[in-house]
Design an enzyme around this catalytic site. Structure first.
Site, PDB file in Angstrom:
ATOM      1  N   LYS A   1      18.052  75.097 117.146  1.00  0.00           N
ATOM      2  CA  LYS A   1      19.393  74.976 116.596  1.00  0.00           C
ATOM      3  C   LYS A   1      19.462  75.882 115.362  1.00  0.00           C
ATOM      4  CE  LYS A   1      21.552  71.275 114.093  1.00  0.00           C
ATOM      5  NZ  LYS A   1      21.115  71.434 112.708  1.00  0.00           N
TER       6      LYS A   1
ATOM      7  N   HIS B   1      16.700  68.188 118.363  1.00  0.00           N
ATOM      8  CA  HIS B   1      15.543  67.330 118.098  1.00  0.00           C
ATOM      9  C   HIS B   1      15.901  65.839 118.049  1.00  0.00           C
ATOM     10  CE1 HIS B   1      16.791  67.220 113.855  1.00  0.00           C
ATOM     11  NE2 HIS B   1      16.035  66.162 113.760  1.00  0.00           N
TER      12      HIS B   1
ATOM     13  N   GLU C   1      22.381  60.176 105.383  1.00  0.00           N
ATOM     14  CA  GLU C   1      21.112  60.635 104.813  1.00  0.00           C
ATOM     15  C   GLU C   1      21.154  60.462 103.300  1.00  0.00           C
ATOM     16  OE1 GLU C   1      19.417  64.216 107.189  1.00  0.00           O
ATOM     17  OE2 GLU C   1      21.459  64.722 106.678  1.00  0.00           O
TER      18      GLU C   1
ATOM     19  N   ASP D   1      26.524  71.452 111.163  1.00  0.00           N
ATOM     20  CA  ASP D   1      25.107  71.121 111.106  1.00  0.00           C
ATOM     21  C   ASP D   1      24.773  69.899 111.959  1.00  0.00           C
ATOM     22  OD1 ASP D   1      22.463  71.386 110.138  1.00  0.00           O
ATOM     23  OD2 ASP D   1      22.819  69.932 108.529  1.00  0.00           O
TER      24      ASP D   1
ATOM     25  N   HIS E   1      23.679  66.830 117.067  1.00  0.00           N
ATOM     26  CA  HIS E   1      23.019  65.519 116.971  1.00  0.00           C
ATOM     27  C   HIS E   1      23.962  64.336 117.223  1.00  0.00           C
ATOM     28  CE1 HIS E   1      19.941  68.020 115.480  1.00  0.00           C
ATOM     29  NE2 HIS E   1      20.235  67.982 114.192  1.00  0.00           N
TER      30      HIS E   1
ATOM     31  N   LYS F   1      25.396  63.631 103.487  1.00  0.00           N
ATOM     32  CA  LYS F   1      24.185  63.740 102.677  1.00  0.00           C
ATOM     33  C   LYS F   1      24.413  63.037 101.338  1.00  0.00           C
ATOM     34  CE  LYS F   1      22.247  67.827 104.825  1.00  0.00           C
ATOM     35  NZ  LYS F   1      21.207  67.194 105.646  1.00  0.00           N
TER      36      LYS F   1
HETATM   37  C1  BG6 Z   1      18.807  68.959 111.066  1.00  0.00           C
HETATM   38  C2  BG6 Z   1      19.860  69.311 110.054  1.00  0.00           C
HETATM   39  O1  BG6 Z   1      19.114  69.534 112.302  1.00  0.00           O
HETATM   40  O2  BG6 Z   1      18.729  67.542 111.190  1.00  0.00           O
HETATM   41  C3  BG6 Z   1      19.536  68.665 108.712  1.00  0.00           C
HETATM   42  O3  BG6 Z   1      19.929  70.728 109.905  1.00  0.00           O
HETATM   43  C4  BG6 Z   1      19.357  67.174 108.883  1.00  0.00           C
HETATM   44  O4  BG6 Z   1      20.551  68.948 107.758  1.00  0.00           O
HETATM   45  C5  BG6 Z   1      18.364  66.869 109.993  1.00  0.00           C
HETATM   46  O5  BG6 Z   1      18.880  66.642 107.657  1.00  0.00           O
HETATM   47  C6  BG6 Z   1      18.290  65.385 110.289  1.00  0.00           C
HETATM   48  O6  BG6 Z   1      17.263  65.135 111.177  1.00  0.00           O
HETATM   49  P1  BG6 Z   1      16.355  63.849 111.046  1.00  0.00           P
HETATM   50  O7  BG6 Z   1      15.445  63.893 112.218  1.00  0.00           O
HETATM   51  O8  BG6 Z   1      15.657  63.934 109.726  1.00  0.00           O
HETATM   52  O9  BG6 Z   1      17.285  62.670 111.084  1.00  0.00           O
END
Ligand code: BG6
Length: 529
Positions: free
Chosen positions: A181, A211, A249, A268, A273, A369
């Site tokens: 990504k 991911h 987050e 993002d 996601h 965030k």
């Molecule tokens: C990433 C984003 O793809 O995913 C980040 O670019 C984000 O900004 C992150 O913090 C969150 O992933 P995870 O696995 O930490 O929840």
């Protein structure tokens, strides 16, 4: 607190684990060998696979990067990094211990090729190198190319793989490419990227990674829905009032200000996601568990979402504030961020999935965030009971039933319902029934990339995005990106760090339905009235 594990296992014994087989021979080429992703996630994940004997018996790793370094230096720097993750379960890259045998197994056949990704000569050199690797280490000519590099190089690298013959596969050897990504930054650029790479590769060779699908709790949603007769009959517009998906987050943009300034929370997190979570909850049951059936059902959902309109979205940007007792700066004061930046660090949206199952059920999605608590969850609110036969307790005083799929942290599933408080007076109170992963399964070091890398080596693309899926998700958010391009937000920053986001998001969820409100982030596991 009763010993939940003991009481749980008394009733049901968890059957022994079915072991996976190691993939067949292959080499893995990591473009971006010296980068952050390689060190923090790919190598720890490969190490965990080596530890559980899930790397191929005939395996070689080839690192590619611009820096001049020897393979010994590369290996040593990776090992140093890995050792730093030991014994730190809070780290996303946590490994239990670096046992030398697993490390040796992983890095037995490691090599490093220096070069510039723009230089066609690099790929010719790599091609010769891979022939030698196949001869020496029995990798059978199978190669997994992992593009752990900036997205501006994706198309260039794939085109060069094509030109040099490296992308060519036949019945005897496979060639696959993993693309990280961000896959495009708009509908147009995603289409363009797809068009360019599909000139070189067949769709079946492309593994577009998200991911979030490496998370066990996300993969479990399908099992939970489709392996149980109990829930699916109520999983529709008849019984569900609305669904809230939260990815909150506590981290800010950290050292990624430059990336974030051209990305923002919507790009993002949402078309990738958050929409993956949405698809898992809303997709129809697949006919079977193969990659085509599952991906087609998800693609159907994306196609059923109407493109967003201005009123469907609220954006926010964090000011300064306090998180976990520490003062933190505003987004505009972060490194590499413009002092007057209008980039959003929070977005909330309302959308509809226009199909038979979900007609009339609103979905509310939010991500941000520097919020008060880290919390990724899917919360399903069920409709009220039709009638309350309790004296002095009208239906609207009953608390709603919630089912919460807790993705992270405190992974689990909980159900909230009303019970009678013991005593002579009929009094109803909400209680919760919890399934927590940690009560049933011993925790295992897992950085979230293990299954994804393993699946690529096995040739199973179920957890990866097809071209049409990626484009469909961009299509939904594109009108908002266009709108924001010309409309500057007026009140940024509009939420304090450590808060639950901008208050303007409340109106979004309450619109025409005063009984709806965002779930509180401040009560762990979302327990609220
Ligand atoms: C990433 C984003 O793809 O995913 C980040 O670019 C984000 O900004 C992150 O913090 C969150 O992933 P995870 O696995 O930490 O929840």
């Amino acid at each position: 607190m009763p010993d939940q594990q003991a009481s749980a296992t008394r009733v049901l014994a968890v059957p022994p684990r079915r072991e996976a087989h190691p993939p067949g021979p292959c080499a893995m080429v990591i473009f971006g060998a010296g980068g952050d992703l390689t060190k923090r996630l790919l190598v720890p994940a490969l190490f965990n696979l080596a530890r559980t004997r899930l790397i191929p018996d005939n395996f070689a790793i080839v690192g590619v990067d611009i820096a001049e370094r020897t393979v010994e230096d590369w290996r040593a720097s990776l090992l140093d990094m890995l050792k730093g993750f030991v014994g730190n379960p809070a780290s996303e890259s946590h490994v239990e211990q670096v046992d030398q045998a697993s490390w040796n197994r992983l890095t037995a056949h490691m090599s490093y090729v220096q070069g510039d990704l723009n230089d066609p000569g690099l790929y010719d050199k790599l091609s010769e190198h891979l022939d030698a690797v196949a001869g020496r280490h029995g990798t059978g000519g199978n190669v997994l190319f992992y593009l752990a590099i900036s997205d501006r190089f994706f198309a260039t690298v794939v085109e060069n793989l094509g030109r040099s013959g490296l992308a060519h596969q036949d019945g005897r050897r496979w060639r696959r490419v993993v693309i990280e990504k961000p896959f495009g930054h708009s509908l147009e650029s995603a289409k363009d990227l797809n068009a360019r790479i599909l000139k070189v590769l067949d769709e079946s060779q492309i593994y577009r990674i998200d991911h979030f699908l490496g998370k066990e709790t996300v993969q479990n949603i399908m099992a939970f829905r489709f392996a149980n007769g109990l829930f699916e009959p109520i999983w529709n517009r008849d019984r569900i009032d609305h669904v809230q998906i939260t990815v909150a987050e506590t981290v800010g943009v950290e050292h990624r200000g430059r990336f974030y300034e051209r990305t923002g929370a919507l790009r993002d997190m949402v078309p990738n996601h958050v929409f993956q979570l949405l698809a898992m909850v809303t997709m129809e049951p697949p006919v079977n568990f193969d990659q085509n059936s599952i991906r087609t059902k998800k693609a159907d959902v994306f196609a059923a979402i109407k493109p967003l309109e201005a009123d469907d979205v609220v954006r926010g940007q964090y000011g300064s504030g306090t998180i976990d007792g520490k003062h933190v700066v505003s987004y505009r004061e972060e490194p590499d961020v413009a002092a007057g930046s209008n980039i959003e660090t929070y977005v909330a949206l309302r959308l509809k999935v226009d199909n038979w199952r979900w007609a009339g059920v609103p979905f509310f999605l939010r991500t941000g965030k520097h919020m008060s608590r880290r919390d990724t969850e899917i919360a399903i609110r069920f409709k009220q009971a039709p009638y309350a036969p309790f004296e002095d307790t009208p239906v609207d005083a009953l608390r709603p039933n919630w089912m919460v799929l807790q993705i992270q942290p405190d992974e689990g599933i909980s159900l909230q319902f009303e019970v009678k408080r013991p005593g002579p007076v009929v009094q109803l109170v909400p209680v919760r029934m919890d399934f927590r992963y940690r009560d049933w399964f011993p925790p295992e070091p897992n950085v979230g990339y293990e299954t994804l890398i393993y699946d690529c080596m096995m040739g199973d693309a179920t957890l990866f995005q097809r071209a049409d899926m990626v484009e469909a998700t961009w299509r939904v958010v594109q009108p908002i990106l266009d709108l924001w391009e010309v409309n500057t937000p007026r009140h940024f920053p509009n939420y304090a760090s450590g808060s639950e986001g901008p208050t303007s998001a409340d109106a979004l969820i309450k619109h025409n339905a005063p009984h709806r409100a965002w779930r509180s982030l401040d009560t762990p596991n979302g327990h609220h009235s």
